[in-house]
Design an enzyme around this catalytic site. Structure first.
Site, PDB file in Angstrom:
ATOM      1  N   HIS A 114     -10.362  -5.065  -3.442  1.00 31.73           N
ATOM      2  CA  HIS A 114      -9.027  -5.326  -2.894  1.00 31.73           C
ATOM      3  C   HIS A 114      -9.162  -5.694  -1.427  1.00 31.73           C
ATOM      4  CE1 HIS A 114      -9.892  -1.011  -2.449  1.00 31.73           C
ATOM      5  NE2 HIS A 114      -9.209  -1.045  -1.308  1.00 31.73           N
ATOM      6  N   ASP A 131       0.846  -1.190   0.000  1.00 32.43           N
ATOM      7  CA  ASP A 131       0.000   0.000   0.000  1.00 32.43           C
ATOM      8  C   ASP A 131       0.885   1.244   0.000  1.00 32.43           C
ATOM      9  OD1 ASP A 131      -3.219   0.552   1.054  1.00 32.43           O
ATOM     10  OD2 ASP A 131      -1.788   2.207   1.090  1.00 32.43           O
TER      11      ASP A 131
HETATM   12  P1  5GP Z   1      -9.705   1.659   0.291  1.00 35.63           P
HETATM   13  O1  5GP Z   1     -10.087   2.776   1.200  1.00 35.63           O
HETATM   14  O2  5GP Z   1     -10.297   1.816  -1.090  1.00 35.63           O
HETATM   15  O3  5GP Z   1      -9.988   0.313   0.893  1.00 35.63           O
HETATM   16  O4  5GP Z   1      -8.152   1.729   0.202  1.00 35.63           O
HETATM   17  C1  5GP Z   1      -7.445   2.021  -0.957  1.00 35.63           C
HETATM   18  C2  5GP Z   1      -5.975   1.878  -0.610  1.00 35.63           C
HETATM   19  O5  5GP Z   1      -5.246   1.939  -1.803  1.00 35.63           O
HETATM   20  C3  5GP Z   1      -5.446   2.981   0.305  1.00 35.63           C
HETATM   21  O6  5GP Z   1      -4.909   2.369   1.481  1.00 35.63           O
HETATM   22  C4  5GP Z   1      -4.377   3.675  -0.525  1.00 35.63           C
HETATM   23  O7  5GP Z   1      -3.248   4.026   0.232  1.00 35.63           O
HETATM   24  C5  5GP Z   1      -4.054   2.627  -1.575  1.00 35.63           C
HETATM   25  N1  5GP Z   1      -3.670   3.183  -2.865  1.00 35.63           N
HETATM   26  C6  5GP Z   1      -4.391   4.073  -3.608  1.00 35.63           C
HETATM   27  N2  5GP Z   1      -3.764   4.334  -4.762  1.00 35.63           N
HETATM   28  C7  5GP Z   1      -2.634   3.578  -4.751  1.00 35.63           C
HETATM   29  C8  5GP Z   1      -1.568   3.414  -5.690  1.00 35.63           C
HETATM   30  O8  5GP Z   1      -1.540   4.004  -6.774  1.00 35.63           O
HETATM   31  N3  5GP Z   1      -0.576   2.556  -5.339  1.00 35.63           N
HETATM   32  C9  5GP Z   1      -0.579   1.875  -4.165  1.00 35.63           C
HETATM   33  N4  5GP Z   1       0.448   1.048  -3.917  1.00 35.63           N
HETATM   34  N5  5GP Z   1      -1.580   2.001  -3.250  1.00 35.63           N
HETATM   35  C10 5GP Z   1      -2.576   2.846  -3.550  1.00 35.63           C
END
Ligand code: 5GP
Ligand code: ZN
Length: 113
Positions: free
Chosen positions: A100, A30
């Site tokens: 995810h 992440d």
């Molecule tokens: P959600 O709130 O949708 O469950 O979490 C999305 C996660 O994706 C977040 O923890 C954020 O830090 C991660 N994230 C978003 N964009 C990217 C990216 O481009 N690369 C990586 N490695 N993580 C990402």
């Protein structure tokens, strides 16, 4: 080209720190880790959230849990423990609309919110 950031990571069009992958899944670190180990596991096929889980292939659905467990083992957190979270929809704060699983560990985690 897909506008979905996780589809682009899966395709290799956007760089990510990939720690495991196979034909159905990719695991990568992440970008904003909440713990010493904070991985994201995604299916390669675009499924917006767990609410659309039926769109995953039967093969990927059947293999998802084992891939998560293997990813956690290879990250070194299986013995000490870890948490798997899937944010789904607005109340859960889902930011990226590509299914995810967060795999979080490497420290003693707080209570569930
Ligand atoms: P959600 O709130 O949708 O469950 O979490 C999305 C996660 O994706 C977040 O923890 C954020 O830090 C991660 N994230 C978003 N964009 C990217 C990216 O481009 N690369 C990586 N490695 N993580 C990402
Ligand atoms: Zn996608």
């Amino acid at each position: 080209m897909s506008e979905c950031i996780f589809c682009r990571i899966s395709a290799g069009d956007v760089p990510a720190d990939v720690v495991a992958q196979d034909e159905d899944f990719v695991a990568f670190r992440d970008a904003r880790p909440l713990a010493p180990v904070h991985l994201l596991v995604i299916p390669r096929s675009h499924v917006a959230s767990l609410d659309e889980a039926e769109e995953l292939s039967a093969e990927a659905s059947a293999r998802a849990l084992a891939f998560l467990a293997a990813t956690a083992r290879s990250a070194g957190v299986a013995e000490t423990g870890y948490r798997v979270i899937t944010n789904t929809g607005p109340d859960a704060g889902q930011e990226v609309m590509h299914l995810h699983w967060h795999v979080i560990g490497g420290t003693r985690l707080g209570g569930m919110a």
